[in-house]
Enzyme design. Structure first.
Site, PDB file in Angstrom:
ATOM      1  N   HIS A 240      15.347  -1.984  17.733  1.00  0.00           N
ATOM      2  CA  HIS A 240      14.869  -0.698  17.198  1.00  0.00           C
ATOM      3  C   HIS A 240      13.357  -0.744  16.947  1.00  0.00           C
ATOM      4  O   HIS A 240      12.682   0.272  17.061  1.00  0.00           O
ATOM      5  CB  HIS A 240      15.600  -0.358  15.895  1.00  0.00           C
ATOM      6  CG  HIS A 240      17.051  -0.046  16.107  1.00  0.00           C
ATOM      7  ND1 HIS A 240      17.577   1.210  15.951  1.00  0.00           N
ATOM      8  CD2 HIS A 240      18.086  -0.837  16.490  1.00  0.00           C
ATOM      9  CE1 HIS A 240      18.877   1.191  16.226  1.00  0.00           C
ATOM     10  NE2 HIS A 240      19.213  -0.049  16.545  1.00  0.00           N
TER      11      HIS A 240
ATOM     12  N   ASP B  66      13.498   6.189  12.619  1.00  0.00           N
ATOM     13  CA  ASP B  66      14.629   5.844  13.475  1.00  0.00           C
ATOM     14  C   ASP B  66      15.812   6.766  13.167  1.00  0.00           C
ATOM     15  O   ASP B  66      16.074   7.096  11.996  1.00  0.00           O
ATOM     16  CB  ASP B  66      15.037   4.384  13.216  1.00  0.00           C
ATOM     17  CG  ASP B  66      15.978   3.856  14.284  1.00  0.00           C
ATOM     18  OD1 ASP B  66      15.585   2.943  15.012  1.00  0.00           O
ATOM     19  OD2 ASP B  66      17.126   4.350  14.387  1.00  0.00           O
TER      20      ASP B  66
ATOM     21  N   HIS C 286      29.539  14.199  19.508  1.00  0.00           N
ATOM     22  CA  HIS C 286      30.875  14.798  19.657  1.00  0.00           C
ATOM     23  C   HIS C 286      31.838  14.251  18.609  1.00  0.00           C
ATOM     24  O   HIS C 286      32.690  14.989  18.100  1.00  0.00           O
ATOM     25  CB  HIS C 286      31.424  14.528  21.061  1.00  0.00           C
ATOM     26  CG  HIS C 286      30.782  15.365  22.123  1.00  0.00           C
ATOM     27  ND1 HIS C 286      30.923  16.731  22.177  1.00  0.00           N
ATOM     28  CD2 HIS C 286      29.982  15.038  23.164  1.00  0.00           C
ATOM     29  CE1 HIS C 286      30.239  17.204  23.202  1.00  0.00           C
ATOM     30  NE2 HIS C 286      29.651  16.202  23.820  1.00  0.00           N
TER      31      HIS C 286
ATOM     32  N   GLU D 288      14.109  -2.023  30.413  1.00  0.00           N
ATOM     33  CA  GLU D 288      13.115  -2.978  30.920  1.00  0.00           C
ATOM     34  C   GLU D 288      13.481  -3.397  32.342  1.00  0.00           C
ATOM     35  O   GLU D 288      12.644  -3.382  33.240  1.00  0.00           O
ATOM     36  CB  GLU D 288      13.038  -4.196  29.991  1.00  0.00           C
ATOM     37  CG  GLU D 288      12.402  -3.869  28.637  1.00  0.00           C
ATOM     38  CD  GLU D 288      12.720  -4.883  27.545  1.00  0.00           C
ATOM     39  OE1 GLU D 288      13.259  -5.962  27.844  1.00  0.00           O
ATOM     40  OE2 GLU D 288      12.434  -4.580  26.360  1.00  0.00           O
TER      41      GLU D 288
HETATM   42  C1  UDX Z   1      20.288  -3.614  19.605  1.00  0.00           C
HETATM   43  C2  UDX Z   1      21.651  -3.261  20.202  1.00  0.00           C
HETATM   44  O1  UDX Z   1      22.472  -4.378  20.329  1.00  0.00           O
HETATM   45  C3  UDX Z   1      21.476  -2.520  21.468  1.00  0.00           C
HETATM   46  O2  UDX Z   1      22.739  -2.317  22.082  1.00  0.00           O
HETATM   47  C4  UDX Z   1      20.806  -1.234  21.148  1.00  0.00           C
HETATM   48  O3  UDX Z   1      20.707  -0.447  22.295  1.00  0.00           O
HETATM   49  C5  UDX Z   1      19.460  -1.517  20.528  1.00  0.00           C
HETATM   50  O4  UDX Z   1      19.600  -2.377  19.405  1.00  0.00           O
HETATM   51  P1  UDX Z   1      19.609  -5.845  21.030  1.00  0.00           P
HETATM   52  O5  UDX Z   1      21.042  -6.239  21.075  1.00  0.00           O
HETATM   53  O6  UDX Z   1      18.683  -6.806  20.474  1.00  0.00           O
HETATM   54  O7  UDX Z   1      19.414  -4.420  20.347  1.00  0.00           O
HETATM   55  O8  UDX Z   1      19.248  -5.553  22.575  1.00  0.00           O
HETATM   56  P2  UDX Z   1      18.059  -4.792  23.287  1.00  0.00           P
HETATM   57  O9  UDX Z   1      18.108  -3.335  23.043  1.00  0.00           O
HETATM   58  O10 UDX Z   1      18.126  -5.195  24.696  1.00  0.00           O
HETATM   59  O11 UDX Z   1      16.729  -5.342  22.605  1.00  0.00           O
HETATM   60  C6  UDX Z   1      16.324  -6.671  22.680  1.00  0.00           C
HETATM   61  C7  UDX Z   1      14.830  -6.726  22.805  1.00  0.00           C
HETATM   62  O12 UDX Z   1      14.435  -8.081  22.581  1.00  0.00           O
HETATM   63  C8  UDX Z   1      14.327  -6.325  24.192  1.00  0.00           C
HETATM   64  O13 UDX Z   1      13.236  -5.457  24.062  1.00  0.00           O
HETATM   65  C9  UDX Z   1      13.894  -7.635  24.822  1.00  0.00           C
HETATM   66  O14 UDX Z   1      12.756  -7.531  25.654  1.00  0.00           O
HETATM   67  C10 UDX Z   1      13.589  -8.501  23.639  1.00  0.00           C
HETATM   68  N1  UDX Z   1      13.841  -9.917  23.931  1.00  0.00           N
HETATM   69  C11 UDX Z   1      15.102 -10.376  24.125  1.00  0.00           C
HETATM   70  C12 UDX Z   1      12.760 -10.768  24.012  1.00  0.00           C
HETATM   71  O15 UDX Z   1      11.600 -10.365  23.875  1.00  0.00           O
HETATM   72  N2  UDX Z   1      12.999 -12.077  24.270  1.00  0.00           N
HETATM   73  C13 UDX Z   1      14.229 -12.597  24.453  1.00  0.00           C
HETATM   74  O16 UDX Z   1      14.334 -13.805  24.675  1.00  0.00           O
HETATM   75  C14 UDX Z   1      15.332 -11.707  24.373  1.00  0.00           C
END
Ligand code: UDX
Length: 449
Positions: A19, A113, A146, A351
């Protein structure tokens, strides 16, 4: 001259990595357009934030709110976290806004948020406007909308019938966000996602981290419930000169993994990451490990320090490298990476899409199950792993899915689709593109408000 000169706004992310990243990138994009931004968080969260190499994030002013003295430990771990964050912000944010009113740059608005909908009431009471930022796919947000309205009827699991919702493809039960069909111990998170819409209609702006062509039908539908602005994908290099978001709750490993990638041929490495929250069980971790070896591809796998003990004790890394955390943007941008085994977090998905990297969609929970459906069946930029009734994915399934992308004909088709979506994402945020126009419009409205 930048159109937003002098206008000051506050930004309040929910304090999880998935987030923080989109909020931060939105803030940086606004800064490049002349908006002054103060990112608000708690003292506790700010003590864990690491500053990454980044240009525009240095321009963000971070202000902290002292953690509330009246914290609670009642409820599950998520409930406690959510309650304490809310308590701290509801106590501290009004004071912070009042303090800014006395300065030469009183804040005009707050971007918050979507899971913190009560922020809008605080803002409005103190004369600020409020922009809500949704950090999950619009499709997922609409499903929760919904749910809130009572217009989503959940079939029995064994019925197997299609769920039909306006502007969406037919969905099976397990294409819905997992918290809807398997709430388990996550009532607090379920309520958080449903409550996103409690002040939806009163928000002055509704921002979505997506772009017009990506979710076209559903965006048109949600617009019929009130105007929105799509501003995504909020991927740093698409908007600013940055290679990082700028602030991280995790410390990346030393950059040896980037040097390791340099030694590999283009498209030969499988990148594996399950984001910042997911905790696969020990058996599932073993299947991932064995499946990656069985695929016979090079792999770079992010296993967070908290998960490392789940790796099989006899696991030998002949063609693989494990890191605790990496710069995911740099990895996905690297030509050696040929596919991404992902939990389908929305940031990771956007990404990969923005860098044109095909995905093996191995969704774990929450919004990820719906995103996996979109990746595999709607955008066709990846394959979705099949799981058994307990959501367990075998090593054969993992190895087979990786090989499908890396070695089989289907992989070529998926790569062509991935290049198309990469181009469309770039167009959306480039001069004249839909997200670019919307951000410009947002800046104009902020400045005039
Ligand atoms: C959470 C929820 O799980 C996800 O489903 C929702 O959509 C957003 O919040 P997360 O599980 O951490 O997030 O996944 P994601 O949304 O993919 O965010 C992870 C972030 O960490 C990405 O921006 C990614 O670039 C970053 N990351 C991940 C790193 O910089 N390094 C890493 O080694 C792993």
């Amino acid at each position: 001259m930048a159109s937003g000169s002098g206008t000051h706004i506050l930004a309040l992310p929910f304090p999880l990595q998935g987030h923080i990243n989109p909020m931060l990138q939105l803030c940086k994009t606004l800064i490049t357009k002349g908006i002054r931004v103060t990112l608000v968080t708690t003292v506790f969260i700010s003590s864990s934030l690491q500053i990454q190499a980044s240009t525009t994030s240095n321009l963000i002013n971070i202000e902290t709110i002292p953690d509330a003295a009246t914290t609670t430990s009642e409820g599950d771990v998520y409930q406690v976290f959510i309650n304490n964050f809310k308590e701290t912000i509801t106590q501290g944010l009004p004071r912070l806004i009042e303090k800014h009113k006395q300065s030469s740059y009183p804040a005009k608005a707050i971007v918050y948020d979507s899971v913190l909908p009560w922020t809008l009431d605080i803002a409005h009471q103190l004369g600020l406007k409020g922009a809500v930022l949704f950090t999950q796919p619009c499709t997922v947000c609409s499903i929760f909308y919904h749910m809130k309205q009572g217009t989503l009827k959940i079939p029995n699991e064994d019925e197997g019938s299609d769920i039909m919702l306006p502007a969406m493809p037919p969905l099976k039960l397990k294409d819905l966000p997992s918290l809807i069909y398997d709430i388990g111990a996550y009532t607090a998170l379920f309520n958080l996602l449903i409550d996103q819409f409690s002040t939806y209609r009163d928000a002055d702006w509704r921002l979505f981290n997506t772009f017009d062509k990506l979710e076209d039908e559903i965006l048109k539908w949600i617009t019929s419930e009130g105007p929105i602005l799509t501003i995504g994908p909020t991927i740093p290099p698409l908007h600013t000169d940055d290679i990082e978001y700028g602030l991280s709750l995790f410390k990346p490993d030393a950059e040896a993994y980037l040097k390791w990638l340099e030694t590999k041929e283009n498209g030969s490495v499988v990148y594996v990451s399950f984001g910042s929250l997911v905790t696969p069980g020990e058996k599932q971790m073993e299947e991932i490990a064995r499946g990656l070896v069985e695929s016979n591809c090079f792999f770079l796998w992010v296993v967070r320090a908290s998960e490392e003990s789940k790796l099989p004790p006899d696991f030998v890394l002949e063609k693989g490298l494990i890191v605790n955390w990496c710069s995911q943007l740099q990895v996905l941008a690297h030509p050696a990476v040929g596919c991404f085994v992902t939990h389908c977090g929305w940031n990771s998905t956007l990404e990969a899409l923005s860098f044109g990297v095909p995905m093996v969609a191995m969704a774990q929970w929450t919004d990820q199950t719906t995103t996996a459906k979109l990746i595999a069946d709607v955008w066709q930029i990846g394959v979705r792993t099949k799981a058994d009734e307990n959501d367990f994915v075998t090593r054969e399934e993992i190895a087979g899915s990786v090989r499908e992308i890396m070695q089989e004909e289907r992989g070529n088709e998926i790569r062509r689709n991935a290049s198309k979506w990469k181009q469309l994402a770039k167009e959306a945020v480039s001069e004249g593109g839909s997200s670019h126009k919307n951000i410009t419009e947002f800046v104009i409205q902020l400045s005039g408000s």
